[in-house]
Design a protein around this motif. Structure first.
Motif, PDB file in Angstrom:
ATOM      1  N   GLN A   6       0.834  -1.473   0.096  1.00 47.21           N
ATOM      2  CA  GLN A   6       0.366   0.295  -0.212  1.00 47.21           C
ATOM      3  C   GLN A   6       0.635   1.187  -0.149  1.00 47.21           C
ATOM      4  O   GLN A   6       0.222   2.502  -0.763  1.00 47.21           O
ATOM      5  CB  GLN A   6      -0.721  -0.379   1.276  1.00 47.21           C
ATOM      6  CG  GLN A   6      -1.822  -1.003   1.031  1.00 47.21           C
ATOM      7  CD  GLN A   6      -2.871  -1.706   1.983  1.00 47.21           C
ATOM      8  OE1 GLN A   6      -1.956  -1.014   3.029  1.00 47.21           O
ATOM      9  NE2 GLN A   6      -3.579  -2.575   2.223  1.00 47.21           N
ATOM     10  N   VAL A   9       1.747   1.829  -3.519  1.00 43.02           N
ATOM     11  CA  VAL A   9       0.987   2.664  -4.419  1.00 43.02           C
ATOM     12  C   VAL A   9       0.613   3.735  -4.141  1.00 43.02           C
ATOM     13  O   VAL A   9       0.658   4.675  -4.919  1.00 43.02           O
ATOM     14  CB  VAL A   9      -0.227   1.675  -4.282  1.00 43.02           C
ATOM     15  CG1 VAL A   9      -2.099   2.253  -4.490  1.00 43.02           C
ATOM     16  CG2 VAL A   9      -0.623   0.441  -4.638  1.00 43.02           C
ATOM     17  N   LEU A  72      -3.506  -1.534  -9.526  1.00 47.69           N
ATOM     18  CA  LEU A  72      -4.214  -1.671  -8.400  1.00 47.69           C
ATOM     19  C   LEU A  72      -4.502  -3.792  -8.747  1.00 47.69           C
ATOM     20  O   LEU A  72      -5.130  -3.918  -7.921  1.00 47.69           O
ATOM     21  CB  LEU A  72      -5.687  -1.191  -9.630  1.00 47.69           C
ATOM     22  CG  LEU A  72      -6.738  -2.293  -8.718  1.00 47.69           C
ATOM     23  CD1 LEU A  72      -7.023  -0.983  -7.236  1.00 47.69           C
ATOM     24  CD2 LEU A  72      -8.266  -1.110  -9.473  1.00 47.69           C
ATOM     25  N   THR A  76      -6.218  -5.687  -5.967  1.00 45.08           N
ATOM     26  CA  THR A  76      -7.615  -6.566  -6.106  1.00 45.08           C
ATOM     27  C   THR A  76      -8.160  -6.712  -7.358  1.00 45.08           C
ATOM     28  O   THR A  76      -8.371  -7.496  -7.818  1.00 45.08           O
ATOM     29  CB  THR A  76      -9.052  -5.547  -7.041  1.00 45.08           C
ATOM     30  OG1 THR A  76      -8.469  -4.349  -7.570  1.00 45.08           O
ATOM     31  CG2 THR A  76      -8.715  -4.347  -5.292  1.00 45.08           C
ATOM     32  N   ILE A  85     -14.622  -0.074 -11.688  1.00 51.25           N
ATOM     33  CA  ILE A  85     -13.782   0.987 -10.967  1.00 51.25           C
ATOM     34  C   ILE A  85     -13.890   2.006 -11.694  1.00 51.25           C
ATOM     35  O   ILE A  85     -14.264   2.785 -11.248  1.00 51.25           O
ATOM     36  CB  ILE A  85     -12.736  -0.037 -11.210  1.00 51.25           C
ATOM     37  CG1 ILE A  85     -12.158  -1.411 -10.241  1.00 51.25           C
ATOM     38  CG2 ILE A  85     -11.310   1.713 -10.120  1.00 51.25           C
ATOM     39  CD1 ILE A  85     -11.111  -2.150  -9.818  1.00 51.25           C
TER      40      ILE A  85
ATOM     41  N   GLN B 252      -6.229   2.475  -1.778  1.00 53.77           N
ATOM     42  CA  GLN B 252      -7.304   2.219  -2.717  1.00 53.77           C
ATOM     43  C   GLN B 252      -7.799   3.887  -3.346  1.00 53.77           C
ATOM     44  O   GLN B 252      -8.409   3.911  -4.625  1.00 53.77           O
ATOM     45  CB  GLN B 252      -8.224   2.106  -2.256  1.00 53.77           C
ATOM     46  CG  GLN B 252      -9.708   1.299  -3.081  1.00 53.77           C
ATOM     47  CD  GLN B 252      -9.126  -0.542  -3.480  1.00 53.77           C
ATOM     48  OE1 GLN B 252      -8.478  -0.438  -2.874  1.00 53.77           O
ATOM     49  NE2 GLN B 252      -9.987  -0.501  -4.337  1.00 53.77           N
ATOM     50  N   VAL B 255      -5.846   5.199  -6.136  1.00 51.80           N
ATOM     51  CA  VAL B 255      -6.679   4.177  -7.499  1.00 51.80           C
ATOM     52  C   VAL B 255      -7.551   4.720  -7.955  1.00 51.80           C
ATOM     53  O   VAL B 255      -6.862   5.610  -9.922  1.00 51.80           O
ATOM     54  CB  VAL B 255      -6.359   2.914  -7.335  1.00 51.80           C
ATOM     55  CG1 VAL B 255      -6.560   2.375  -8.780  1.00 51.80           C
ATOM     56  CG2 VAL B 255      -4.942   2.033  -6.679  1.00 51.80           C
ATOM     57  N   TYR B 256      -8.276   5.223  -7.831  1.00 51.55           N
ATOM     58  CA  TYR B 256      -9.105   6.302  -7.781  1.00 51.55           C
ATOM     59  C   TYR B 256      -9.226   7.099  -8.140  1.00 51.55           C
ATOM     60  O   TYR B 256      -9.710   7.935  -9.635  1.00 51.55           O
ATOM     61  CB  TYR B 256     -10.055   6.147  -6.921  1.00 51.55           C
ATOM     62  CG  TYR B 256     -11.187   4.764  -6.274  1.00 51.55           C
ATOM     63  CD1 TYR B 256     -11.425   3.855  -7.688  1.00 51.55           C
ATOM     64  CD2 TYR B 256     -11.933   4.339  -5.597  1.00 51.55           C
ATOM     65  CE1 TYR B 256     -12.198   2.408  -7.354  1.00 51.55           C
ATOM     66  CE2 TYR B 256     -12.171   3.618  -5.488  1.00 51.55           C
ATOM     67  CZ  TYR B 256     -12.682   2.072  -5.872  1.00 51.55           C
ATOM     68  OH  TYR B 256     -12.787   0.994  -4.916  1.00 51.55           O
TER      69      TYR B 256
END
Lengths: 108, 373
Positions: A6, A9, A72, A76, A85, B252, B255-256
């Motif tokens: 994470q 990311v 992602l 996921t 998404i 998350q 990413v969005y």
């Protein structure tokens, strides 16, 4: 205990945002894109190839989407229904403001 | 057998044939609670009338009367995720019995939860593994260092890791006696500990799984060759849970945000909304998958490849599909991109990669960074 996934990311998103900032702020093409997005006609009169710039904006957008897909992927996973998404990201764009892509040079 | 039993005697251990766990008698008394899960055969049971009978066994009796038999964990022959496993009985060891030291209280707790969930005996691991290794087997020092290196990297908790030994688990058990859990043989692929930072690569010749107790615990799971799942859930502080959830949410959201950035870029430039943005993301993911899994490229090359290819796809789409409708009402583009999204979702099952779900290996997958305490 924080999964590095994470953090990766988040870090890569931040890096991409920084890169886009620099791109829109300093590169000729980025400035041309901004000009096009503000006023296509004026940009065209100023000699900016608006059509080509629009094409590149689509390419940039698709590239950013691909980057998002890669980020992602470990979280996921990749599957053929990933497109939904995009629907979830739509509210994100609305919340953030559809026109909120304030470029630094235009603000100045 | 039973090296530390007070009344020890030579007992012939006859390997019983493998049998299903469920076929065994629920309660074979005379051996305390030990009979159900580790059926060590009658002679050993008789011998085990003493301390071994008190080893906590199975999910019903995760702990041994509050008393501590330092027998460690049996990792063989367990019910893993509901599957009944069959294992040769001689691979099962009831620990060495009578090492009656009290384990760390945390170890008891971890063992309890562990046992409850998975039906594996309570983890009783002594703190003195290092000491024992050093004292009795100086040549194992390097392994101790390897172990400590893994354990010491900001990670606190039980670390399960294979340890290289010359002749396998038997000797290892002999060395450490009742101090260490019984170790199950590992195969290479089983050595995967999600959520745990492990520096060392699993070694092909490492065949012993060792759990090291540390002060705190964390999530560790591993599957041994005999297909039993080991999992230690440790004490996680509230703060660390909050932090984890927060980070997961932010990741998350990132990413969005990137997908939303794509929306905004196109909207700002062309005053239209690209409803296929999510499908562009999917395509990018599949290109990355192609590069990563099929072509075997490294992660960074994968990123560059997918981004460049998708940028070209985007430009091509604009040139071929959207430029012809330039000047039409904006709704036209909305319809076109919606149709594009629908086509992507509908046709992708016919693609070679199909409808399966894939994962891309990332350099930071399964790593854990310890922030703060």
């Amino acid at each position: 205990m924080v999964p590095a996934q994470q953090l990766g990311v988040i870090g890569m998103t931040a890096a991409l945002c920084a890169a886009l900032y620099l791109f829109f702020r300093f590169s000729r093409l980025g400035v041309a894109m901004q000009a096009t997005s503000q006023n296509q006609l004026a940009a065209y009169y100023m000699g900016i190839p608006v059509r080509r710039v629009n094409m590149m904006i689509w390419g940039l957008s698709a590239g950013v989407a691909a980057f998002a897909g890669i980020l992602l992927a470990p979280v996921t996973f990749i599957h053929s229904n990933m497109g939904f998404i995009g629907l979830k990201a739509f509210p994100a764009a609305v919340v953030g403001g559809f026109a909120a892509c304030r470029a630094p040079s235009s603000a100045a | 057998v039973a090296q530390r039993e007070p009344r020890r005697e030579a007992v012939p251990v006859v390997p019983a044939p493998a049998e299903l766990v469920g076929q065994r008698a629920e309660r074979q008394r005379g051996v305390g609670d030990a009979a159900r899960e580790h059926d060590v055969g009658a002679p050993r049971q008789r011998l085990g009338n003493g301390l071994r009978a008190e080893v906590g066994v199975g999910e019903q009796h995760p702990l041994a009367n509050g008393r501590d038999v330092g027998a460690g964990v049996h990792v063989d022959k367990r019910l893993a995720r509901g599957a009944q496993l069959v294992d040769a009985p001689e691979h099962r060891v009831a620990g060495d019995g009578g090492d009656l030291r009290r384990p760390a209280p945390g170890a008891e707790r971890a063992g309890e939860g562990f046992a409850r969930r998975l039906g594996v005996e309570a983890a009783r691991v002594q703190h003195e593994l290092h000491a024992v290794l050093r004292r009795e087997r100086p040549e194992l020092q390097e392994h101790r260092h390897a172990v400590a290196g893994v354990a010491g990297r900001g990670f606190s908790g039980f670390v399960l890791l294979p340890v290289l030994l010359q002749d396998g688990e038997r000797q290892f058990r002999q060395v450490v006696g009742g101090d260490v859990l019984h170790a199950a043989p590992l195969d290479r692929s089983a050595y995967r500990l999600p959520g745990v930072a492990v520096e060392a690569e699993p070694r092909a010749d490492a065949d012993v799984l060792v759990a090291l107790p540390m002060r705190k615990f964390s999530l560790v799971s591993a599957r041994t060759k005999s297909n039993c799942l080991l999992e230690f859930r440790g004490e996680e502080t509230f703060l660390s849970q909050v932090l984890q959830l927060l980070l997961a949410g932010v990741a998350q959201g990132c990413v969005y945000a990137l997908v939303a950035l794509g929306f905004v870029l196109i909207y700002k430039a062309t005053e239209t909304v690209n409803f296929a943005q999510g499908d562009l993301m999917m395509l990018g993911g599949f290109f990355a998958l192609t590069a990563s899994v099929i072509m075997g490229w490294p992660y960074w090359a994968t990123i560059v490849f997918a981004v460049v290819v998708m940028a070209m796809v985007g430009m091509l789409a604009e040139r071929l599909v959207l430029r012809p409708v330039l000047g039409q009402p904006a709704f036209t583009v909305v319809m076109i991109t919606s149709a594009w999204a629908t086509c992507c979702a509908a046709w992708s099952p016919w693609c070679p990669l199909g409808t399966d779900t894939y994962q891309i290996a990332t350099p930071f997958a399964d790593e854990v960074w310890n922030l703060g305490a």
